[in-house]
Enzyme design. Structure first.
Site, PDB file in Angstrom:
ATOM      1  N   ARG A 192      80.348 -19.168   1.058  1.00 33.83           N
ATOM      2  CA  ARG A 192      79.578 -19.666   0.639  1.00 33.83           C
ATOM      3  C   ARG A 192      78.132 -19.924  -0.032  1.00 33.83           C
ATOM      4  O   ARG A 192      77.438 -20.601  -0.413  1.00 33.83           O
ATOM      5  CB  ARG A 192      79.136 -20.816   1.981  1.00 33.83           C
ATOM      6  CG  ARG A 192      78.461 -22.232   2.219  1.00 33.83           C
ATOM      7  CD  ARG A 192      78.538 -22.627   3.144  1.00 33.83           C
ATOM      8  NE  ARG A 192      77.483 -22.000   4.322  1.00 33.83           N
ATOM      9  CZ  ARG A 192      77.331 -21.815   5.543  1.00 33.83           C
ATOM     10  NH1 ARG A 192      77.852 -23.178   6.216  1.00 33.83           N
ATOM     11  NH2 ARG A 192      76.766 -22.081   6.153  1.00 33.83           N
TER      12      ARG A 192
ATOM     13  N   LEU B 276      77.048 -30.566   4.639  1.00 32.64           N
ATOM     14  CA  LEU B 276      77.443 -29.412   4.523  1.00 32.64           C
ATOM     15  C   LEU B 276      78.372 -28.094   4.591  1.00 32.64           C
ATOM     16  O   LEU B 276      79.127 -29.282   5.916  1.00 32.64           O
ATOM     17  CB  LEU B 276      76.842 -28.196   5.339  1.00 32.64           C
ATOM     18  CG  LEU B 276      76.571 -26.543   4.860  1.00 32.64           C
ATOM     19  CD1 LEU B 276      75.717 -26.285   3.242  1.00 32.64           C
ATOM     20  CD2 LEU B 276      75.603 -25.812   5.738  1.00 32.64           C
TER      21      LEU B 276
ATOM     22  N   LYS C 249      73.561 -24.785   0.005  1.00 41.67           N
ATOM     23  CA  LYS C 249      72.768 -24.597   2.040  1.00 41.67           C
ATOM     24  C   LYS C 249      71.078 -24.158   1.261  1.00 41.67           C
ATOM     25  O   LYS C 249      71.098 -22.836   1.144  1.00 41.67           O
ATOM     26  CB  LYS C 249      73.672 -23.621   2.373  1.00 41.67           C
ATOM     27  CG  LYS C 249      73.002 -23.239   3.562  1.00 41.67           C
ATOM     28  CD  LYS C 249      73.905 -22.299   4.681  1.00 41.67           C
ATOM     29  CE  LYS C 249      73.569 -22.106   5.801  1.00 41.67           C
ATOM     30  NZ  LYS C 249      73.428 -23.229   6.442  1.00 41.67           N
TER      31      LYS C 249
ATOM     32  N   HIS D 199      57.222 -25.370 -12.986  1.00 40.02           N
ATOM     33  CA  HIS D 199      58.400 -25.628 -12.297  1.00 40.02           C
ATOM     34  C   HIS D 199      59.458 -24.913 -13.341  1.00 40.02           C
ATOM     35  O   HIS D 199      60.457 -24.924 -12.360  1.00 40.02           O
ATOM     36  CB  HIS D 199      58.485 -27.331 -12.101  1.00 40.02           C
ATOM     37  CG  HIS D 199      57.915 -28.507 -11.883  1.00 40.02           C
ATOM     38  ND1 HIS D 199      58.775 -29.877 -11.912  1.00 40.02           N
ATOM     39  CD2 HIS D 199      56.810 -28.288 -11.211  1.00 40.02           C
ATOM     40  CE1 HIS D 199      57.018 -29.929 -11.291  1.00 40.02           C
ATOM     41  NE2 HIS D 199      56.013 -29.070 -10.352  1.00 40.02           N
TER      42      HIS D 199
ATOM     43  N   GLU E  94      76.987 -36.395   8.680  1.00 39.67           N
ATOM     44  CA  GLU E  94      76.854 -34.963   9.126  1.00 39.67           C
ATOM     45  C   GLU E  94      75.303 -35.352   9.916  1.00 39.67           C
ATOM     46  O   GLU E  94      74.760 -36.712  10.767  1.00 39.67           O
ATOM     47  CB  GLU E  94      76.977 -34.040   8.073  1.00 39.67           C
ATOM     48  CG  GLU E  94      75.619 -33.728   8.174  1.00 39.67           C
ATOM     49  CD  GLU E  94      75.496 -32.553   6.713  1.00 39.67           C
ATOM     50  OE1 GLU E  94      76.485 -31.532   6.857  1.00 39.67           O
ATOM     51  OE2 GLU E  94      74.907 -31.777   5.635  1.00 39.67           O
TER      52      GLU E  94
ATOM     53  N   TYR F  63      70.513 -20.098   1.706  1.00 36.70           N
ATOM     54  CA  TYR F  63      70.213 -19.435   2.297  1.00 36.70           C
ATOM     55  C   TYR F  63      71.766 -19.055   3.141  1.00 36.70           C
ATOM     56  O   TYR F  63      72.680 -19.901   3.020  1.00 36.70           O
ATOM     57  CB  TYR F  63      69.025 -19.646   3.924  1.00 36.70           C
ATOM     58  CG  TYR F  63      68.824 -20.365   4.563  1.00 36.70           C
ATOM     59  CD1 TYR F  63      69.367 -21.953   3.929  1.00 36.70           C
ATOM     60  CD2 TYR F  63      69.260 -20.542   5.967  1.00 36.70           C
ATOM     61  CE1 TYR F  63      69.611 -23.522   4.408  1.00 36.70           C
ATOM     62  CE2 TYR F  63      69.685 -22.322   6.628  1.00 36.70           C
ATOM     63  CZ  TYR F  63      69.979 -23.181   6.000  1.00 36.70           C
ATOM     64  OH  TYR F  63      70.008 -24.391   6.470  1.00 36.70           O
TER      65      TYR F  63
ATOM     66  N   ARG G 239      53.329 -20.565 -11.009  1.00 33.18           N
ATOM     67  CA  ARG G 239      53.729 -21.814 -10.928  1.00 33.18           C
ATOM     68  C   ARG G 239      53.786 -22.705 -12.079  1.00 33.18           C
ATOM     69  O   ARG G 239      52.979 -23.345 -12.205  1.00 33.18           O
ATOM     70  CB  ARG G 239      52.809 -22.187  -9.696  1.00 33.18           C
ATOM     71  CG  ARG G 239      53.226 -23.444  -9.246  1.00 33.18           C
ATOM     72  CD  ARG G 239      52.560 -24.398  -8.084  1.00 33.18           C
ATOM     73  NE  ARG G 239      53.268 -25.370  -7.445  1.00 33.18           N
ATOM     74  CZ  ARG G 239      53.640 -26.490  -8.206  1.00 33.18           C
ATOM     75  NH1 ARG G 239      53.450 -26.596  -9.333  1.00 33.18           N
ATOM     76  NH2 ARG G 239      54.041 -27.918  -8.037  1.00 33.18           N
TER      77      ARG G 239
HETATM   78  N1  PMP Z   1      75.017 -29.072   8.152  1.00 39.71           N
HETATM   79  C1  PMP Z   1      74.040 -28.755   8.333  1.00 39.71           C
HETATM   80  C2  PMP Z   1      72.958 -30.490   7.328  1.00 39.71           C
HETATM   81  C3  PMP Z   1      73.070 -27.876   8.167  1.00 39.71           C
HETATM   82  O1  PMP Z   1      72.874 -27.143   8.294  1.00 39.71           O
HETATM   83  C4  PMP Z   1      74.427 -26.748   8.698  1.00 39.71           C
HETATM   84  C5  PMP Z   1      74.171 -25.301  10.133  1.00 39.71           C
HETATM   85  N2  PMP Z   1      72.808 -24.803   8.837  1.00 39.71           N
HETATM   86  C6  PMP Z   1      75.855 -27.452   9.377  1.00 39.71           C
HETATM   87  C7  PMP Z   1      76.310 -28.883   8.609  1.00 39.71           C
HETATM   88  C8  PMP Z   1      77.200 -26.242  10.021  1.00 39.71           C
HETATM   89  O2  PMP Z   1      77.202 -25.681   9.480  1.00 39.71           O
HETATM   90  P1  PMP Z   1      77.410 -23.549  10.303  1.00 39.71           P
HETATM   91  O3  PMP Z   1      79.089 -24.557  11.339  1.00 39.71           O
HETATM   92  O4  PMP Z   1      77.867 -23.480   8.420  1.00 39.71           O
HETATM   93  O5  PMP Z   1      76.358 -23.665  10.647  1.00 39.71           O
END
Ligand code: PMP
Length: 262
Positions: free
Chosen positions: A31, A183, A127, A83, A159, A12, A81
């Site tokens: 991304r 991310l 993501k 895997h 993070e 996403y 369904r």
């Molecule tokens: N880390 C994580 C785990 C996230 O879910 C997000 C937001 N989706 C971010 C960082 C920040 O990413 P962005 O600046 O692209 O929104």
């Protein structure tokens, strides 16, 4: 039988839109491509086509000056369904939600966070829509009435549940390097650009919880939250609970970027 529903088998993106303009469009689409490549889904559209579909959705909701466009590409529907999967047609889902970027005066009050052990897998740079650990952390933040959960993996601050993290020490900005444990946030990237533009040093290196707790400033960043100063972590004040000057400079630079950069 959609594998997005059954397994969270998809990728996403969230695109922030200000007055009809998408901030960081190219980076978000890049991304998306990298995420699809990482889990072997063939991107159904090229960047030009994505841009046109997203813009069409944006115009349906012109009444909202700020929109968050959520886009999901799942692997698609199978006949049962199981895997494993064969060759499927990806399912595309999009929605526009109004959002309100926080005002500077609100942000100057400072927010709180708690720390938790980062129990996620080692492909946090993808993501994926499989967000179980992230949503459990987010719920914990909500239950504790704090802005975020800061994640710590083997002593290293990575993070947050849905944002990246920065600290400032002696006028230098630190953030965890890109790699499997975070991310690669688009807002993170824009902030690094803003810092360079403002002549503020940035180091993308790993740091531990002790450094976090004695930082001059701590911020989190995401596309819809922008840059939020954190002044209290695990019930302990950071820098006596004061929002820092570096945050203010970066916040202003980010606001300026919003109006000029697409
Ligand atoms: N880390 C994580 C785990 C996230 O879910 C997000 C937001 N989706 C971010 C960082 C920040 O990413 P962005 O600046 O692209 O929104």
């Amino acid at each position: 039988m959609d594998r997005g529903f059954l397994f969270g088998d998809g990728i996403y993106e969230v695109f922030p839109v200000y007055n009809g303009l998408i901030l960081g469009l190219e980076s978000h689409l890049q991304r998306l491509q990298e995420g699809l490549d990482a889990i072997n889904i063939v991107n159904p559209y090229d960047k030009k086509k994505w841009t046109s579909i997203i813009n069409e959705l944006i115009t349906y909701h012109q009444e909202n000056s700020e929109q968050a466009i959520y886009l999901q590409v799942s692997r698609g529907c199978d006949d049962d369904r199981k895997h494993t999967h064969g060759k499927l047609k990806p399912t595309i889902y999009m929605q526009s939600s109004p959002f309100k970027s926080p005002t500077k005066s609100d942000l100057l009050k400072g927010s709180a966070a708690i720390t938790r052990t980062d129990i996620r897998w080692s492909q946090c740079d993808t993501k994926t829509t499989s967000l179980l650990a992230n949503i459990m952390f987010a719920q914990e933040a909500k239950n504790h009435s704090v802005e975020e959960v800061i994640l710590i993996r083997e002593g290293i601050v990575t993070e947050c549940s849905s944002s990246n993290l920065f600290l400032v020490k002696n006028n230098c900005i630190y953030t965890h390097p890109k790699g499997p444990y975070i991310l690669p946030g688009i807002t993170r990237e824009i902030i690094i650009d803003c810092a360079k533009y403002c002549d503020i040093k940035v180091e993308e290196i790993a740091f531990n919880k002790e450094s976090l707790m004695v930082a001059d400033e701590v911020w989190i960043s995401s596309s819809t939250r922008e840059v939020v100063p954190i002044v209290c972590i695990d019930d302990r004040l950071i820098n006596n609970g004061k929002v820092g000057e570096t945050w203010s400079v970066i916040y202003d630079s980010y606001q300026a970027t919003k109006s000029i950069r697409v």
